[in-house]
Design an enzyme around this catalytic site. Sequence first.
Site, mmCIF file in Angstrom:
data_model
loop_
_atom_site.group_PDB
_atom_site.id
_atom_site.type_symbol
_atom_site.label_atom_id
_atom_site.label_comp_id
_atom_site.label_asym_id
_atom_site.label_seq_id
_atom_site.Cartn_x
_atom_site.Cartn_y
_atom_site.Cartn_z
ATOM 1 N N ARG A 157 4.592 -58.009 -18.284
ATOM 2 C CA ARG A 157 5.894 -57.859 -17.639
ATOM 3 C C ARG A 157 6.697 -59.155 -17.545
ATOM 4 O O ARG A 157 7.903 -59.157 -17.789
ATOM 5 C CB ARG A 157 5.730 -57.213 -16.261
ATOM 6 C CG ARG A 157 5.246 -55.777 -16.313
ATOM 7 C CD ARG A 157 6.104 -54.915 -17.222
ATOM 8 N NE ARG A 157 5.693 -53.521 -17.222
ATOM 9 C CZ ARG A 157 5.382 -52.834 -18.310
ATOM 10 N NH1 ARG A 157 5.400 -53.435 -19.494
ATOM 11 N NH2 ARG A 157 5.058 -51.564 -18.247
ATOM 12 N N ASP A 201 5.623 -52.405 -11.301
ATOM 13 C CA ASP A 201 6.465 -53.026 -12.318
ATOM 14 C C ASP A 201 7.849 -53.404 -11.810
ATOM 15 O O ASP A 201 8.437 -54.382 -12.257
ATOM 16 C CB ASP A 201 6.582 -52.117 -13.545
ATOM 17 C CG ASP A 201 5.348 -52.174 -14.432
ATOM 18 O OD1 ASP A 201 4.576 -53.135 -14.294
ATOM 19 O OD2 ASP A 201 5.159 -51.265 -15.255
ATOM 20 N N ASP A 246 12.252 -41.859 -19.903
ATOM 21 C CA ASP A 246 12.978 -42.458 -18.785
ATOM 22 C C ASP A 246 14.146 -43.317 -19.254
ATOM 23 O O ASP A 246 15.287 -43.142 -18.809
ATOM 24 C CB ASP A 246 12.040 -43.308 -17.927
ATOM 25 C CG ASP A 246 10.998 -42.463 -17.208
ATOM 26 O OD1 ASP A 246 10.946 -41.250 -17.456
ATOM 27 O OD2 ASP A 246 10.245 -43.023 -16.387
ATOM 28 N N SER A 267 1.147 -40.764 -18.563
ATOM 29 C CA SER A 267 1.980 -41.956 -18.586
ATOM 30 C C SER A 267 1.154 -43.089 -19.183
ATOM 31 O O SER A 267 0.063 -43.386 -18.700
ATOM 32 C CB SER A 267 2.420 -42.319 -17.165
ATOM 33 O OG SER A 267 3.110 -43.553 -17.157
#
Length: 404
Positions: A100, A129, A18, A181
Amino acid sequence: MHTKDIKKIVLAYSGGLDTSAIIPWLKEHYDNCEVVAFVADVGQSREDLEGVEQKALRSGASECHVVDLREEFIKDYVYPVLKTGALYEGSYLLGTSMARPIIAKAQVELALKVGADALAHGATGKGNDQVRFESTYTALAPQLKVVAPWREWDLRSREALLDYLKARDIPTTATLEKIYSRDENAWHISTEGGVLESTWNESNKDCWVWTVAPEEAPDEAELVSVTIEKGEVVGVNGKVMSPYQCLEMLNALGAKHGIGRIDIVENRLVGMKSRGCYETPGGTIMMAALRGVEQLVLDRDSLKWRQQLGLEMSYVVYDGRWFAPLRHSIQAAAETLAEDVRGEVVLKLYKGQVTAIQKRSTNSLYSEAFATFGEDEVYDHSHAGGFIRLYSLSSRIRALNSKE
């Protein structure tokens, strides 16, 4: 802000499919702006970091900054949450959620340092996220523009991303066969997608990365001693170490015995449910050790309050509100309770299970003299009658009223 006003973007870059596509996409759609790649080292696989700078530059980044956040991540983000006992929906140890805010914070710091106009991330429009990243951006640098390619571009599949990179002659190690993922840091690794997208499919070996299957774990149990000071793990097997070092050691022990696996369907913040296999071996051991000492040290009301704090904290962290006043308030309460949480716990690791079998603390409220089933000289059983009479007084009055 118009796209032509954006001259420099700092991208949270992982080196995966990505974000490799995001670099050229940003340059193409934002008037050939400068893209600075930011890589957070939060303890992911060394293979993921190997050559990541060269990969970013080959994708079109002007610079790539790799920042080591491992010790800070465990000490200042994981340990505070552990003190609250937070478990999202009863079992998830918040591995991705806790990472995060520190990643986004370091990204903002770099953006301010290099004079960027905007921040970008590779989170999709379906997940949590995007909220976690952008809530941190807003809390720390609201003046910076946010670019979220997954909410703007028309690339909607793995195949499309691979074709996009191929057309621009940008190399990638991603393939169509890599169907899962994954998110990895020092605390945990998560696996989503593939066979897990059907809740009727049992997870297979490909869904687990760190830990051995419990049925394949050693047939002999292993004991590990954990030392705790003020609600924090400070040593393993008598050796004092940093938070990150303690976690590394416990991760290795836990993974060997199949500790810390969960296969759950969780409620995402954006409304949908998702399924994932999460592995948190060292964290599961730490949680068991901390709760073991709490059983000795915290009185009934304090433990109840700590459990309520943990429930609230699990949602605050999961929802990306790390820099909100509510998180600081919950944390302050948990820190107060943790002041007396110190001691040593011996845990037995065996085929996916971790059990606290020995525990002691200088602050223990457990008294063998009071608790014994044998004869004692400290407890007068007759006192219990008066206590029960007062404790049940409202029930007595209610019953008398009903008879009248």
